[in-house]
Enzyme design. Structure first.
Site, PDB file in Angstrom:
ATOM      1  N   ARG A 237      34.101 -17.968  -5.415  1.00  0.00           N
ATOM      2  CA  ARG A 237      35.453 -18.340  -5.427  1.00  0.00           C
ATOM      3  C   ARG A 237      35.843 -19.638  -6.147  1.00  0.00           C
ATOM      4  O   ARG A 237      35.470 -21.258  -5.433  1.00  0.00           O
ATOM      5  CB  ARG A 237      35.894 -18.376  -4.308  1.00  0.00           C
ATOM      6  CG  ARG A 237      35.498 -16.903  -3.770  1.00  0.00           C
ATOM      7  CD  ARG A 237      36.729 -15.617  -4.782  1.00  0.00           C
ATOM      8  NE  ARG A 237      36.619 -14.650  -3.933  1.00  0.00           N
ATOM      9  CZ  ARG A 237      35.523 -13.483  -5.319  1.00  0.00           C
ATOM     10  NH1 ARG A 237      35.017 -13.523  -6.326  1.00  0.00           N
ATOM     11  NH2 ARG A 237      35.426 -12.713  -4.504  1.00  0.00           N
ATOM     12  N   GLU A 266      43.798 -19.325  -9.180  1.00  0.00           N
ATOM     13  CA  GLU A 266      44.110 -17.982  -9.715  1.00  0.00           C
ATOM     14  C   GLU A 266      45.175 -17.141  -8.950  1.00  0.00           C
ATOM     15  O   GLU A 266      45.728 -17.163  -8.419  1.00  0.00           O
ATOM     16  CB  GLU A 266      42.628 -17.858  -9.580  1.00  0.00           C
ATOM     17  CG  GLU A 266      42.095 -16.638 -10.690  1.00  0.00           C
ATOM     18  CD  GLU A 266      40.274 -16.757 -10.065  1.00  0.00           C
ATOM     19  OE1 GLU A 266      39.732 -17.798  -9.743  1.00  0.00           O
ATOM     20  OE2 GLU A 266      40.479 -15.429  -9.934  1.00  0.00           O
ATOM     21  N   HIS A 284      37.180 -15.535 -15.051  1.00  0.00           N
ATOM     22  CA  HIS A 284      36.654 -14.597 -13.241  1.00  0.00           C
ATOM     23  C   HIS A 284      36.990 -13.111 -13.840  1.00  0.00           C
ATOM     24  O   HIS A 284      36.497 -12.023 -13.581  1.00  0.00           O
ATOM     25  CB  HIS A 284      37.723 -14.150 -12.114  1.00  0.00           C
ATOM     26  CG  HIS A 284      37.496 -13.852 -11.296  1.00  0.00           C
ATOM     27  ND1 HIS A 284      37.730 -14.022 -10.011  1.00  0.00           N
ATOM     28  CD2 HIS A 284      35.795 -13.269 -11.107  1.00  0.00           C
ATOM     29  CE1 HIS A 284      37.219 -13.603  -8.745  1.00  0.00           C
ATOM     30  NE2 HIS A 284      36.217 -13.326  -9.594  1.00  0.00           N
TER      31      HIS A 284
HETATM   32  C1  DGY Z   1      33.806 -10.468  -6.335  1.00  0.00           C
HETATM   33  O1  DGY Z   1      33.464  -8.822  -6.567  1.00  0.00           O
HETATM   34  O2  DGY Z   1      33.849 -10.929  -5.035  1.00  0.00           O
HETATM   35  C2  DGY Z   1      34.065 -10.359  -7.935  1.00  0.00           C
HETATM   36  O3  DGY Z   1      34.845 -12.102  -7.668  1.00  0.00           O
HETATM   37  C3  DGY Z   1      34.136 -10.156  -8.341  1.00  0.00           C
HETATM   38  O4  DGY Z   1      34.238 -10.118 -10.196  1.00  0.00           O
END
Ligand code: DGY
Length: 318
Positions: A237, A266, A284
């Site tokens: 993240r 983001e 992402h």
């Molecule tokens: C998640 O599932 O947390 C991923 O970041 C999606 O791509």
């Protein structure tokens, strides 16, 4: 009997849309753009079940409009976008999509690592300008990967899948995490303090969830501990990294480069990152394979069916 109402905040891959049980009533036809605040309010206030994405912020205020909502199935493994306690207070189940995206995300982590170390995106961009005049001994020299040290912060499912792939590159693996994990047969992963992992890694890959204690886990203090030849990879993240501290480190070359799939704000990206040659930027894409995204959707539907039928819910997180 009234049909259960389903609200999906965003268009999902077609095989998932096709798998939605016909006895559910769709509140709206999902579209391929973020739902507006009004659409979210309207959907949450009328639905029995919601499928949302990591780009939807499901906070206490949104949850306060619900009248009969029983489950929010997050189409992601991370669920930092949802206020879990506000959901629990209302008796709303929250689920995620673990396991099915582990390999896709680990693969993408390696794609970023390889791309930034071997300057893949830079090379591709150069060829496309039409200005490449041929091989030279000094052209676009990158960094070796084989035999180097891979550091992993967060040795959960995805961290371990990334570590397993390092065996093919004969790398040493160091990790820092809340729990010790056993290395698979024939491999030796060493658990160390955060500072030791920072100072010894040639490649540092982040796989912690975003919670209060991991926000800005990597800031100026941590970046200065990294080797000037080291690369930082983030497919977890964005807010795990203090993006402005990272920009300064990349500009000053106090680290060699970064491969980023996620961003602090983001989809906004610190603009100066875009002009740096020593960074590879992806939008992402961690779980973005068709097979994985279909499996994620089917898991959401399974969790919804279990909730509505009063069965035990496989991927409940609150
Ligand atoms: C998640 O599932 O947390 C991923 O970041 C999606 O791509």
């Amino acid at each position: 009997m009234a049909r259960p109402t389903l609200f999906i905040t965003r268009l999902l891959p077609q095989p998932v849309m096709d798998a939605i049980p016909t006895h559910y009533q769709m509140l709206t036809e999902p579209v391929d753009r973020p739902a507006t605040a009004k659409e979210l309010h309207c959907g949450f206030s009328q639905a029995d079940a919601v499928i949302c994405t990591l780009a939807d912020f499901i906070d206490a205020s949104l949850l306060s409009c619900t009248t009969k909502l029983k489950i929010v199935a997050n189409y992601a493994v991370g669920y930092n976008n949802i206020d879990l306690s506000a959901a629990a207070e209302r008796g709303i189940i929250v689920t995620n999509t673990p396991d099915v995206l582990t390999d896709a995300t680990a693969d993408l982590t390696w794609a970023l690592l390889l791309a930034v170390a071997r300057r893949i995106a830079e090379g591709d961009a150069w060829i496309r300008t039409g200005n490449w005049t041929g091989w030279t001994p000094t052209q676009m020299l990158g960094a070796d990967i084989t035999g180097k040290t891979l550091g992993i912060l967060g040795m959960g499912r995805i961290g371990q899948a990334v570590a397993q792939r390092a065996a093919g590159f004969r790398m040493s693996v160091l990790y820092a995490g809340r729990h010790a994990v056993s290395s698979p047969p024939g491999l030796s992963w060493t658990r160390q303090s955060l500072d030791t992992v920072l100072t010894h890694s040639d490649f540092l890959s982040l796989h912690v969830p975003l919670i209060d204690t991991t926000h800005h886990l990597i800031g100026q203090r941590e970046l200065v501990r990294m080797k000037p030849t080291a690369f930082l990879i983030n497919t977890s993240r964005g807010p795990i990294i203090d993006e402005s501290a990272l920009l300064s480190a990349l500009e000053a070359r106090t680290i060699a480069g970064a491969g980023l799939d996620v961003y602090e704000h983001e989809p906004t990206i610190t603009p100066a990152l875009r002009s740096l040659p020593n960074v590879v930027l992806l939008p992402h894409l961690g779980s973005a394979t068709l097979e994985t995204r279909v499996r994620m959707g089917l898991i959401c539907l399974d969790n919804i069916a279990a909730t509505l039928e009063g069965r035990s819910v496989p991927n409940r997180v609150n």
